[in-house]
Design a protein around this motif. Structure first.
Motif, PDB file in Angstrom:
ATOM      1  N   TYR A 148      -3.585  -1.400  -5.994  1.00 20.68           N
ATOM      2  CA  TYR A 148      -3.178  -2.667  -5.177  1.00 20.68           C
ATOM      3  C   TYR A 148      -3.166  -4.058  -6.423  1.00 20.68           C
ATOM      4  CZ  TYR A 148      -1.964  -5.816  -1.516  1.00 20.68           C
ATOM      5  OH  TYR A 148      -1.366  -6.794  -1.052  1.00 20.68           O
ATOM      6  N   ALA A 149      -4.427  -4.054  -6.885  1.00 22.63           N
ATOM      7  CA  ALA A 149      -4.816  -5.098  -7.704  1.00 22.63           C
ATOM      8  C   ALA A 149      -3.982  -5.300  -8.855  1.00 22.63           C
ATOM      9  CB  ALA A 149      -6.479  -5.198  -7.863  1.00 22.63           C
ATOM     10  N   ALA A 150      -3.621  -4.412  -9.386  1.00 22.94           N
ATOM     11  CA  ALA A 150      -2.799  -4.308 -10.688  1.00 22.94           C
ATOM     12  C   ALA A 150      -1.389  -4.731 -10.076  1.00 22.94           C
ATOM     13  CB  ALA A 150      -2.972  -2.912 -11.422  1.00 22.94           C
ATOM     14  N   ALA A 151      -0.848  -4.221  -9.326  1.00 21.90           N
ATOM     15  CA  ALA A 151       0.528  -4.349  -8.605  1.00 21.90           C
ATOM     16  C   ALA A 151       0.621  -6.028  -8.370  1.00 21.90           C
ATOM     17  CB  ALA A 151       0.988  -3.568  -7.287  1.00 21.90           C
ATOM     18  N   ALA A 152      -0.543  -6.336  -7.735  1.00 19.89           N
ATOM     19  CA  ALA A 152      -0.425  -7.894  -7.170  1.00 19.89           C
ATOM     20  C   ALA A 152      -0.414  -8.793  -8.283  1.00 19.89           C
ATOM     21  CB  ALA A 152      -1.632  -7.997  -6.355  1.00 19.89           C
ATOM     22  N   ALA A 153      -1.258  -8.406  -9.596  1.00 23.83           N
ATOM     23  CA  ALA A 153      -1.231  -9.301 -10.598  1.00 23.83           C
ATOM     24  C   ALA A 153      -0.019  -9.249 -11.425  1.00 23.83           C
ATOM     25  CB  ALA A 153      -2.479  -8.621 -11.565  1.00 23.83           C
ATOM     26  N   ALA A 154       0.564  -7.943 -11.252  1.00 25.70           N
ATOM     27  CA  ALA A 154       2.142  -8.118 -11.965  1.00 25.70           C
ATOM     28  C   ALA A 154       3.213  -8.700 -11.336  1.00 25.70           C
ATOM     29  CB  ALA A 154       2.283  -6.400 -12.404  1.00 25.70           C
ATOM     30  N   HIS A 155       3.110  -8.573  -9.902  1.00 25.94           N
ATOM     31  CA  HIS A 155       4.424  -8.893  -8.982  1.00 25.94           C
ATOM     32  C   HIS A 155       3.823  -9.982  -8.031  1.00 25.94           C
ATOM     33  CE1 HIS A 155       6.476  -5.485 -10.441  1.00 25.94           C
ATOM     34  NE2 HIS A 155       5.220  -4.664 -10.203  1.00 25.94           N
ATOM     35  N   PRO A 156       4.177 -11.260  -8.119  1.00 28.11           N
ATOM     36  CA  PRO A 156       3.752 -12.371  -7.422  1.00 28.11           C
ATOM     37  C   PRO A 156       4.130 -12.174  -5.941  1.00 28.11           C
ATOM     38  CG  PRO A 156       5.266 -13.071  -9.197  1.00 28.11           C
ATOM     39  CD  PRO A 156       4.983 -11.731  -9.443  1.00 28.11           C
ATOM     40  N   GLU A 157       4.992 -11.579  -5.765  1.00 29.46           N
ATOM     41  CA  GLU A 157       5.540 -11.314  -4.090  1.00 29.46           C
ATOM     42  C   GLU A 157       4.359 -10.411  -3.541  1.00 29.46           C
ATOM     43  OE1 GLU A 157       7.614  -7.766  -6.368  1.00 29.46           O
ATOM     44  OE2 GLU A 157       7.218 -10.000  -6.691  1.00 29.46           O
ATOM     45  N   ILE A 158       3.694  -9.816  -4.118  1.00 27.66           N
ATOM     46  CA  ILE A 158       2.695  -8.877  -3.457  1.00 27.66           C
ATOM     47  C   ILE A 158       1.470  -9.842  -3.098  1.00 27.66           C
ATOM     48  CG2 ILE A 158       1.052  -7.091  -3.620  1.00 27.66           C
ATOM     49  CD1 ILE A 158       3.100  -5.373  -5.218  1.00 27.66           C
ATOM     50  N   PRO A 159       1.171  -9.923  -2.001  1.00 24.65           N
ATOM     51  CA  PRO A 159      -0.001 -11.077  -1.553  1.00 24.65           C
ATOM     52  C   PRO A 159      -1.420 -10.284  -2.019  1.00 24.65           C
ATOM     53  CG  PRO A 159       0.543  -9.702   0.339  1.00 24.65           C
ATOM     54  CD  PRO A 159       1.634  -9.234  -0.834  1.00 24.65           C
ATOM     55  N   THR A 160      -2.447 -11.402  -2.501  1.00 23.60           N
ATOM     56  CA  THR A 160      -3.427 -10.900  -2.848  1.00 23.60           C
ATOM     57  C   THR A 160      -4.292 -10.276  -1.592  1.00 23.60           C
ATOM     58  OG1 THR A 160      -4.429 -13.114  -2.601  1.00 23.60           O
ATOM     59  CG2 THR A 160      -3.652 -12.280  -4.777  1.00 23.60           C
ATOM     60  N   ALA A 161      -5.128  -9.518  -1.781  1.00 22.38           N
ATOM     61  CA  ALA A 161      -5.804  -8.891  -0.484  1.00 22.38           C
ATOM     62  C   ALA A 161      -7.058  -8.362  -0.849  1.00 22.38           C
ATOM     63  CB  ALA A 161      -4.969  -7.888   0.057  1.00 22.38           C
ATOM     64  N   SER A 162      -8.303  -8.878  -0.109  1.00 20.53           N
ATOM     65  CA  SER A 162      -9.626  -8.261  -0.504  1.00 20.53           C
ATOM     66  C   SER A 162      -9.457  -6.340  -0.199  1.00 20.53           C
ATOM     67  CB  SER A 162     -10.515  -9.034   0.543  1.00 20.53           C
ATOM     68  OG  SER A 162     -10.391  -8.189   1.797  1.00 20.53           O
ATOM     69  N   PRO A 163     -10.738  -6.058  -0.866  1.00 18.31           N
ATOM     70  CA  PRO A 163     -10.884  -4.661  -0.597  1.00 18.31           C
ATOM     71  C   PRO A 163     -10.956  -4.262   0.686  1.00 18.31           C
ATOM     72  CG  PRO A 163     -12.154  -5.164  -2.573  1.00 18.31           C
ATOM     73  CD  PRO A 163     -11.454  -6.653  -1.822  1.00 18.31           C
ATOM     74  N   GLN A 164     -11.545  -5.122   1.658  1.00 18.37           N
ATOM     75  CA  GLN A 164     -11.584  -4.667   3.013  1.00 18.37           C
ATOM     76  C   GLN A 164     -10.411  -4.821   3.670  1.00 18.37           C
ATOM     77  OE1 GLN A 164     -14.220  -3.593   4.646  1.00 18.37           O
ATOM     78  NE2 GLN A 164     -12.713  -3.255   6.321  1.00 18.37           N
ATOM     79  N   SER A 165      -9.611  -5.799   3.264  1.00 12.51           N
ATOM     80  CA  SER A 165      -8.400  -5.878   3.979  1.00 12.51           C
ATOM     81  C   SER A 165      -7.419  -4.714   3.407  1.00 12.51           C
ATOM     82  CB  SER A 165      -7.491  -6.918   3.339  1.00 12.51           C
ATOM     83  OG  SER A 165      -6.261  -7.340   4.108  1.00 12.51           O
ATOM     84  N   ILE A 166      -7.435  -4.210   2.423  1.00 11.39           N
ATOM     85  CA  ILE A 166      -6.568  -3.029   2.030  1.00 11.39           C
ATOM     86  C   ILE A 166      -7.090  -1.657   2.689  1.00 11.39           C
ATOM     87  CG2 ILE A 166      -6.095  -1.433   0.056  1.00 11.39           C
ATOM     88  CD1 ILE A 166      -6.543  -3.949  -1.922  1.00 11.39           C
ATOM     89  N   ILE A 176       0.605  -1.104  -0.121  1.00 10.22           N
ATOM     90  CA  ILE A 176       0.073   0.044  -0.016  1.00 10.22           C
ATOM     91  C   ILE A 176       0.939   1.099   0.027  1.00 10.22           C
ATOM     92  CG2 ILE A 176      -1.707   1.328   1.453  1.00 10.22           C
ATOM     93  CD1 ILE A 176      -2.797  -1.341   2.133  1.00 10.22           C
ATOM     94  N   LEU A 177       1.772   1.506   0.853  1.00  7.54           N
ATOM     95  CA  LEU A 177       2.844   2.444   0.847  1.00  7.54           C
ATOM     96  C   LEU A 177       3.485   2.596  -0.420  1.00  7.54           C
ATOM     97  CD1 LEU A 177       4.409   1.757   4.237  1.00  7.54           C
ATOM     98  CD2 LEU A 177       2.684   3.654   3.718  1.00  7.54           C
ATOM     99  N   GLY A 178       3.662   1.472  -1.181  1.00  5.02           N
ATOM    100  CA  GLY A 178       4.309   1.476  -2.539  1.00  5.02           C
ATOM    101  C   GLY A 178       3.473   1.961  -3.418  1.00  5.02           C
ATOM    102  N   ARG A 179       2.252   1.633  -3.449  1.00  6.87           N
ATOM    103  CA  ARG A 179       1.115   2.321  -4.444  1.00  6.87           C
ATOM    104  C   ARG A 179       1.024   3.705  -4.266  1.00  6.87           C
ATOM    105  NH1 ARG A 179       2.396   0.215  -7.577  1.00  6.87           N
ATOM    106  NH2 ARG A 179       3.764  -0.583  -6.518  1.00  6.87           N
ATOM    107  N   LEU A 180       0.941   4.275  -2.932  1.00  5.34           N
ATOM    108  CA  LEU A 180       0.721   5.677  -2.596  1.00  5.34           C
ATOM    109  C   LEU A 180       2.076   6.179  -3.016  1.00  5.34           C
ATOM    110  CD1 LEU A 180      -0.994   5.645   0.867  1.00  5.34           C
ATOM    111  CD2 LEU A 180      -1.941   6.472  -1.477  1.00  5.34           C
TER     112      LEU A 180
END
Length: 115
Positions: free
Chosen positions: A52-70, A33-37
């Protein structure tokens, strides 16, 4: 006879989802999240979730997270003083007024926040 197909709920949260939340995973989501901001600048929660979703799709080291979790992790970062609300007018995906979030001066070195 019960035909339960949904996970059991405890205090409004899924027990399975709660078990997946480890300090390491939370820290990784917060760092993403800090990286996206940092990369995209100030944004609403809807924009943050999309980035966040775009970054998670492009970088497997970023864990998937629900909108509520974000949103929850962003709120935790607000309480820690590294993310804050701005006075920039924002609009949600539904066309309603929305808060725009940005990094604070304390977020210049995000890696040191989790040591």
């Amino acid at each position: 006879m019960s035909t339960r197909t949904r996970p059991m709920v405890l205090d409004g949260r899924s027990v399975d989802a709660d078990l997946e939340q480890t300090p390491e995973r939370i820290s990784r989501v917060q760092l993403a999240i800090l990286g996206r901001l940092a990369d995209c600048g100030p944004m609403t929660d809807d924009a943050l979730i999309a980035a966040y979703a775009a970054a998670a799709a492009a970088h497997p080291e970023i864990p998937t997270a629900s909108p509520q979790s974000i949103r929850t992790r962003r709120a935790e970062l607000c309480r820690r003083g590294v993310v804050c609300a701005t006075t920039i007018p924002g609009t949600s995906a539904y066309g309603r007024p929305a808060t725009v979030w940005a990094l604070t001066a304390a977020a210049k070195e995000p890696q040191c926040l989790f040591t």
